[in-house]
Design an enzyme around this catalytic site. Structure first.
Site, PDB file in Angstrom:
ATOM      1  N   ARG A 139      -0.713  -5.178 -12.225  1.00  0.00           N
ATOM      2  CA  ARG A 139      -1.051  -5.268 -13.407  1.00  0.00           C
ATOM      3  C   ARG A 139      -2.394  -4.755 -13.789  1.00  0.00           C
ATOM      4  O   ARG A 139      -3.167  -5.221 -12.954  1.00  0.00           O
ATOM      5  CB  ARG A 139      -0.708  -6.413 -14.033  1.00  0.00           C
ATOM      6  N   ARG A 155       2.713 -24.144 -24.275  1.00  0.00           N
ATOM      7  CA  ARG A 155       2.853 -24.085 -22.950  1.00  0.00           C
ATOM      8  C   ARG A 155       3.218 -25.453 -22.441  1.00  0.00           C
ATOM      9  O   ARG A 155       3.440 -25.738 -21.205  1.00  0.00           O
ATOM     10  CB  ARG A 155       1.738 -23.404 -22.162  1.00  0.00           C
TER      11      ARG A 155
END
Ligand code: AMP
Length: 215
Positions: A128, A89
């Protein structure tokens, strides 16, 4: 085959990585899942990582790199192949990963970047739900569980991740743009890299990725 799956939070990396792992018989290595489990189990890694996960910040590079090195060595990635989801990342993580693969004498075969608009991400992540037991992912709009709050696969409890609340999602998107997006240029220079539209259905995205990999 060794793959890296890149993309902003909520683009569907976890869902796509799971399907790819099943289809190509790869080991899925999700740093987010490993870190969440460590936090849940209150291990020493979990204690160090908790504040970053709660706020949507990135866990420091050294911690994550150690974790990935151990995982790739332990899990015999060389034999099975693997798909890295949510890692790297940052540029230092990507450089660290180059070194890990070099030490293991393994190539990184392909980098898949899933691309999507911010507003779609906010909508998706707010809906989600994740299974506390097996990690299965649902979306209340597109892919709801049959029973409310219960995982279809294992009967586990479904919950909303703390970092899936709208304010934290926006912050995670900013973190992605600043720290992770530069990896696209990094990888384009070094490994086969494909950008895939992440706004379609789960099946459409999966097919697009397989088309690229099967070539
Ligand atoms: P994810 O499930 O991939 O969205 O990750 C959830 C959270 O775990 C992130 O917001 C970070 O706090 C942490 N995390 C996961 N992967 C990494 C990584 N490669 N580097 C740093 N932090 C990470």
């Amino acid at each position: 085959m060794r793959l890296v799956l890149l993309g902003p939070p909520g683009v569907g990396k976890g869902t796509q990585a799971k399907l790819l792992a099943e289809h190509y018989d790869l080991i899925q290595v999700s740093t987010g899942d490993i870190l969440r489990e460590a936090v849940e189990r209150k291990t020493s890694l979990g204690k160090k990582a908790k504040k970053y996960l709660d706020s949507g910040e990135l866990v420091p590079d050294e911690i994550v790199l150690d974790l990935v090195r151990q995982t790739l060595e332990d899990k015999e990635c060389g034999e099975h192949g693997c798909i890295l989801d949510g890692f790297p990342r940052t540029i230092p993580q990507a450089e660290g990963l180059e070194k890990i693969f070099e030490d293991l004498e393994l190539p990184l075969d392909h980098v898949i970047v899933l691309d999507i608009d911010d507003e779609v991400v906010v909508r998706r992540l707010s809906n989600r739900r994740t299974c506390r037991n097996c990690g299965a992912i649902y979306n209340l709009n597109y892919n709801p569980p049959s029973g409310e709050g219960v995982c279809d696969k294992c009967g586990g409890e479904l919950y909303q991740r703390d970092d899936d609340k709208p304010e934290t999602i926006r912050h995670r998107l900013q973190v992605y743009k600043k720290q992770t997006e530069p990896l696209i240029a990094f990888y384009k220079e070094r490994h086969p890299t494909s950008i895939i539209d992440g706004s379609g259905s789960i099946d459409e995205i999966q097919q697009d990725i397989r088309n690229v990999l099967d070539e």
